[in-house]
Design a protein around this motif. Structure first.
Motif, PDB file in Angstrom:
ATOM      1  N   PRO A  62       0.515  -0.979  -0.070  1.00  0.00           N
ATOM      2  CA  PRO A  62      -0.161  -0.243  -0.287  1.00  0.00           C
ATOM      3  C   PRO A  62       1.115   1.349   0.039  1.00  0.00           C
ATOM      4  O   PRO A  62       0.575   2.375  -0.606  1.00  0.00           O
ATOM      5  N   PHE A  63       1.804   0.964   1.006  1.00  0.00           N
ATOM      6  CA  PHE A  63       2.493   2.356   0.966  1.00  0.00           C
ATOM      7  C   PHE A  63       3.635   2.720  -0.727  1.00  0.00           C
ATOM      8  O   PHE A  63       3.317   4.666  -0.826  1.00  0.00           O
ATOM      9  N   ALA A  65       0.657   4.500  -2.271  1.00  0.00           N
ATOM     10  CA  ALA A  65       0.632   5.677  -2.381  1.00  0.00           C
ATOM     11  C   ALA A  65       1.320   6.862  -2.557  1.00  0.00           C
ATOM     12  O   ALA A  65       1.336   7.902  -3.256  1.00  0.00           O
ATOM     13  N   ARG A  66       2.821   6.225  -2.535  1.00  0.00           N
ATOM     14  CA  ARG A  66       3.668   6.838  -3.374  1.00  0.00           C
ATOM     15  C   ARG A  66       4.270   6.930  -5.224  1.00  0.00           C
ATOM     16  O   ARG A  66       4.683   8.153  -5.515  1.00  0.00           O
ATOM     17  N   GLY A 109       3.263  10.017   1.412  1.00  0.00           N
ATOM     18  CA  GLY A 109       1.922   9.997   0.313  1.00  0.00           C
ATOM     19  C   GLY A 109       3.202  11.243  -0.575  1.00  0.00           C
ATOM     20  O   GLY A 109       3.530  10.953  -1.648  1.00  0.00           O
ATOM     21  N   MET A 122      -1.683  13.589  -1.288  1.00  0.00           N
ATOM     22  CA  MET A 122      -0.333  12.687  -1.309  1.00  0.00           C
ATOM     23  C   MET A 122      -0.083  13.172  -3.072  1.00  0.00           C
ATOM     24  O   MET A 122       0.593  12.179  -3.411  1.00  0.00           O
TER      25      MET A 122
END
Ligand SMILES: Nc1ncnc2c1ncn2[C@@H]1O[C@H](COP(=O)(O)OP(=O)(O)OP(=O)(O)O)[C@@H](O)[C@H]1O
Ligand SMILES: [Mg+2]
Lengths: 320, 253
Positions: free
Chosen positions: B74-75, B78-79, B108, B157
């Motif tokens: 998930p991270f 996001a990035r 993000g 983000m």
């Protein structure tokens, strides 16, 4: 209380601890060493248990490993300071590797898993008799000098460790890492979704929570000159340290300092007065404190409390 | 039309015996607003969870901007610019509204430091109309406020694609109108939007294109006005018997 005032009080407290050899007898100096030691342990726990919100009960495993890593390398001829550094790095590495596995667990499962580690490490150390002396324990080369000099040396050492961990806490608190750990503590899924590399951050926090316990353990071993598994991997310690942090205020910079000091002074008070019941009384005090002070001693709004007390005191006068 | 920025090929997700998503293939183009509809349990949230790495795919492939992102974490999503809001809002409850949004900007949105992230967060609060609540605890917001907070956090983000999972559920009609305006303004910034929505009013007024999911499968895709009269879609929503009766009624009448 402003942050600045807190720093001033903290500095004063460090002075009080550091100056005990000048104005108090050996018993008090010893207490000051213990306070500095538990403050460092509690500050360490704060990284994983406070900032990150993972209820770790591994403290005694890290402390005990530190004891043995320091003692064994010291006995093998490494200079004392290098032995402590080695213990720090060794325990840090151990936690980093272990963290990758155990931090997949959450909540109660993590708590139980982290608790199990203390027992596993203790078992390994006590069964590995050739190396560790097993249940007979291990003698550590004593630091030479009169008892007073030894006490003063280790007071300085423990305070230095405590200050290092304090400095690291301040830096983490203000950094990206600290912010990310707080996000994890409040809502791990949301933290992940917002771009926090949660796995890595948790491993950082766990490692930081471990390595300084390693330093403290190694220094403790050098101080006492003798270690054995039941003393090094004590269940009481693994519970006491989180309780201290909770008592002072979890996830705050000064919470562990206040908590460790308050706890140990209370313990001392009950220990000397009610020798037979001290553990029970202490337990009760802790439960009461934690039930009524969810934010710890630092979480109390003292100003409101005073205002309310004053209002109540002035009420009867107003009625007449 | 240019190549899609997000491509799903035969994406599958099952939980044990439950096939939540079956062989879904689709694409999202830059700047589009696409609605993803389907009855309860159709697999809409699961699909978003697979795209953003909350769940790993059981099969198939996901590409974003030409890069294979199947089973990303998930991270990483996001990035990369894949932001989403949660069907059940997920704030950081004891942080302020501003800090919540700053978290999105810092991690993000790849801002170098906390101060830049705070500045970026203030911009998004302004944009979403939350400036007045900046210093309140996130948990003190109303549901509508918390949904806005989710939007502000996602926008901080700097996403390329924003996936909105029922952002209007539980809102009253004036709050929904506010949300609609906000979503339109987000789209005007060039952000691609995938919106999961039960309210047909919202779908019809926003979407350029509609995807219909039923029992984990994409059963229809196309123009909003066509989709609502598609018998397959009606059947999915109302059940077979009802749909047949409706068809008979319309052919007789
Ligand atoms: N983590 C999970 N474990 C097991 N089953 C799951 C999980 N998540 C979803 N499911 C199942 O997958 C199916 C699809 O669920 P999903 O939440 O994606 O539906 P949805 O279209 O979002 O529905 P709704 O409109 O109610 O939000 C359901 O049968 C659900 O029970
Ligand atoms: Mg859903």
């Amino acid at each position: 209380m402003t942050q600045r005032l807190r720093y001033i009080i903290f500095a004063a407290w460090v002075m009080v601890l550091a100056s005990t050899p000048l104005w108090a007898e050996n018993y008090t100096v010893r207490l000051a060493i213990i306070v500095a030691m538990y403050t460092a342990l509690s500050q360490s726990w704060n990284f994983i248990g406070g900032f990150t919100g993972y209820p770790s009960f591994s403290t005694a495993a890290f402390f005990g490993l530190g004891c043995y890593a320091g003692a064994l390398t010291q006995n093998a001829g490494l200079p004392v300071i290098l032995a402590w550094v080695f213990a720090t790095l060794f325990v840090g590495l151990f936690a980093a590797l272990l963290g990758g596995i155990i931090l997949r667990l959450r909540g109660h499962y993590f708590a139980i898993g982290s608790f199990g580690i203390v027992e596993v490490v203790r078992l390994v150390i006590s069964s590995w008799g050739d190396l560790t002396g097993g249940g007979d324990g291990l003698n550590v080369a004593l630091v030479t000098g009169s008892p007073n000099v030894v006490a003063q040396t280790f007071l300085a050492v423990m305070i230095a460790i405590m200050l290092i961990v304090f400095a690291v806490t301040v830096v983490v608190d203000r950094s990206r890492l600290g912010f990310g750990l707080r996000c994890i503590q409040q809502n791990e899924d949301a933290a992940d979704m917002v771009g926090v590399n949660t796995t890595r951050y948790k491993v950082y926090a766990y490692t930081m929570s471990a390595m300084f316990c390693g330093t403290v353990g190694a220094a403790y071993a050098s101080w006492t000159g003798y270690i054995d598994p039941s003393d090094s991997f004590s269940i009481i310690m693994t519970v006491k340290v989180p309780v201290m942090c909770l008592l002072g205020g979890v996830g705050t910079v000064f919470g562990p300092v206040v908590g460790a000091a308050a706890f140990l002074l209370l313990e001392e008070f009950f220990w000397t007065r009610f020798l037979e019941y001290n553990r029970a009384i202490l337990g009760a005090v802790i439960v009461i404190l934690i039930f009524f002070l969810p934010g710890g001693l630092l979480g109390i709004r003292y100003r409101e409390l005073f205002a309310r007390a004053r209002a109540r005191l002035s009420q009867p006068g107003a009625a007449t | 039309m240019s190549a899609p920025i997000l491509v799903l090929e035969n994406v599958n997700k099952h939980f044990g015996g439950i096939h939540a998503v079956t062989d879904v293939s689709m694409g999202l183009h830059e700047g589009e607003i696409v609605a993803l509809i389907g009855p309860n349990g159709a697999g809409k949230t699961t699909l978003v969870n697979v795209i953003t790495g909350v769940h790993s795919a059981s099969g198939g492939c996901i590409r974003f901007l030409g890069v294979d992102v199947t089973n990303q974490r998930p991270f990483q999503a996001a990035r990369r610019g894949l932001a989403r809001t949660f069907q059940i809002v997920q704030p950081f409850p004891r942080m302020t509204v501003l800090e919540n949004v700053a978290a999105g900007a810092l991690f993000g949105g790849a801002h170098a430091n906390l101060r830049d992230a705070m500045a970026a967060a203030r911009e998004q609060l302004e944009f979403t109309g939350l400036t007045g609540f900046a210093d309140r605890a996130a948990s003190a917001l109303t549901l509508a406020g918390r949904k806005r907070l989710e939007l502000a956090k996602s926008l901080a983000m700097k996403p390329k694609i924003l996936m909105l999972d029922e952002v209007n559920a539980g809102l009253n009609s004036s709050e929904i109108d506010g949300a609609l305006t906000l979503i339109r303004r987000i789209a005007e910034r060039g952000i691609t939007i995938l919106i999961i929505e039960h309210l047909m009013k919202v779908v019809l007024s926003l979407a350029h294109r509609v995807l219909v999911l039923h029992h984990g499968q994409l059963i229809a895709e196309g123009d909003p006005s066509k989709i609502v009269s598609d018998p397959k879609v009606i059947e999915a929503y109302l059940g077979e018997k009802f749909a047949r009766r409706l068809k008979e009624a319309s052919s007789h009448g």
